[in-house]
Enzyme design. Structure first.
Site, short mmCIF file in Angstrom:
data_model
loop_
_atom_site.label_atom_id
_atom_site.label_comp_id
_atom_site.label_asym_id
_atom_site.label_seq_id
_atom_site.Cartn_x
_atom_site.Cartn_y
_atom_site.Cartn_z
N GLY A 46 42.15 50.08 46.47
CA GLY A 46 43.41 49.38 46.67
C GLY A 46 43.86 48.77 45.37
O GLY A 46 43.05 48.59 44.45
N GLN A 51 48.23 43.14 39.68
CA GLN A 51 47.07 43.55 38.87
C GLN A 51 47.48 44.39 37.67
O GLN A 51 46.70 44.55 36.73
CB GLN A 51 46.04 44.30 39.72
CG GLN A 51 45.40 43.42 40.80
CD GLN A 51 44.38 44.17 41.63
OE1 GLN A 51 44.74 44.82 42.60
NE2 GLN A 51 43.12 44.12 41.25
N CYS A 94 36.48 43.64 43.05
CA CYS A 94 37.90 43.62 42.67
C CYS A 94 38.03 44.16 41.25
O CYS A 94 37.26 43.78 40.37
CB CYS A 94 38.43 42.19 42.72
SG CYS A 94 40.18 42.05 42.29
N LEU A 95 39.00 45.03 41.03
CA LEU A 95 39.20 45.61 39.71
C LEU A 95 39.59 44.54 38.69
O LEU A 95 39.43 44.75 37.49
CB LEU A 95 40.27 46.71 39.77
CG LEU A 95 39.87 47.93 40.62
CD1 LEU A 95 41.06 48.86 40.81
CD2 LEU A 95 38.69 48.68 40.00
N HIS A 136 42.52 41.59 51.37
CA HIS A 136 42.18 41.40 49.95
C HIS A 136 43.43 41.60 49.09
O HIS A 136 43.73 40.79 48.21
CB HIS A 136 41.07 42.39 49.58
CG HIS A 136 40.71 42.44 48.12
ND1 HIS A 136 39.48 42.07 47.63
CD2 HIS A 136 41.43 42.86 47.02
CE1 HIS A 136 39.46 42.23 46.31
NE2 HIS A 136 40.64 42.72 45.92
N GLU A 137 44.18 42.68 49.37
CA GLU A 137 45.38 42.98 48.57
C GLU A 137 46.48 41.96 48.82
O GLU A 137 47.18 41.55 47.89
CB GLU A 137 45.91 44.39 48.89
CG GLU A 137 44.93 45.54 48.64
CD GLU A 137 44.28 45.51 47.29
OE1 GLU A 137 44.84 44.93 46.35
OE2 GLU A 137 43.17 46.06 47.18
N HIS A 140 46.14 38.93 46.80
CA HIS A 140 46.64 39.11 45.41
C HIS A 140 48.12 38.75 45.32
O HIS A 140 48.56 38.17 44.32
CB HIS A 140 46.48 40.57 44.96
CG HIS A 140 45.13 40.92 44.42
ND1 HIS A 140 44.58 40.31 43.32
CD2 HIS A 140 44.23 41.85 44.81
CE1 HIS A 140 43.38 40.85 43.06
NE2 HIS A 140 43.15 41.79 43.96
#
Ligand code: GNR
Ligand code: NI
Length: 186
Positions: A46, A51, A94-95, A136-137, A140
């Site tokens: 995702g 990000q 997480c990236l 999670h997204e 963000h």
């Protein structure tokens, strides 16, 4: 399509609250295409627009397993309408917080509403990994990272670890350059 740079902690941009999208047009679709390519290259399951430094309420996702055909999903202005009381503990990563993993418990099911790639409204239940990833997204989009759900000690350790890894990598790159220059001058 283009791969964009993924911001990592402690970049303050990641704490911004993203703005709703008012028009789903080709420019927005170009952003979503780039996000998907960036996510696949990382690789991740995702990615939220913030990000890659764009403060718009846009998410891309692909939960297809290895060997399965790609299943890209796009979410514009996503909302959570309702959640289950039941929670599901899941080891998240997480990236934007690379190489850090920890367990977070979130609702196991969430009813969500969003606009798809073409701007059409969708309403559905997300559950299990889909519910975890959507939540999670969506965090963000409100400037919240999964480490914000951990203790302060764990969060601060995580940020320090990411900063150290980045610093080490920079040193590594510089010595490789010096080595290359030395070899050339032989
Ligand atoms: O690639 C990702 N994997 C992942 C694993 C467990 C829970 C959430 C995620 S999302 C993450 C990519 C990312 O950072 N999205 O914002
Ligand atoms: Ni993330």
């Amino acid at each position: 399509m283009a791969i964009r740079d993924i911001l990592t902690v402690p970049n303050p941009v990641l704490k911004q609250v993203s703005e709703p999208v008012d028009t789903v047009d080709d420019e927005l679709r170009r952003l979503m295409d780039d996000m998907l390519e960036t996510m696949y290259a990382a690789p991740g399951i995702g990615l939220a627009a913030i990000q890659v430094g764009v403060a718009k309420r846009v998410i891309v996702m692909d939960l297809a397993g290895k060997g399965e055909p790609p299943a890209p999903k796009y979410f514009i202005n996503p909302e959570i309408l309702e959640t289950d009381a039941e929670t599901l503990p899941y080891e998240e990563g997480c990236l934007s917080v690379p190489e850090i993993y920890d367990e977070i418990a979130r609702p196991k099911r969430a009813r969500i509403r969003y606009l798809d790639y073409d701007g059409n409204p969708v309403e559905e239940w997300a559950e299990d990994l889909y519910a975890v990833c959507v939540q999670h997204e969506m965090d963000h989009l409100d400037g919240i990272l999964f480490i914000d759900h951990l203790s302060r000690l764990k969060r601060e350790r995580a940020v320090k670890k990411v900063q150290k890894a980045k610093a080490d990598e920079a040193v590594e790159r510089t010595s490789a350059e010096v080595e290359k220059a030395a070899t050339r001058s032989l």
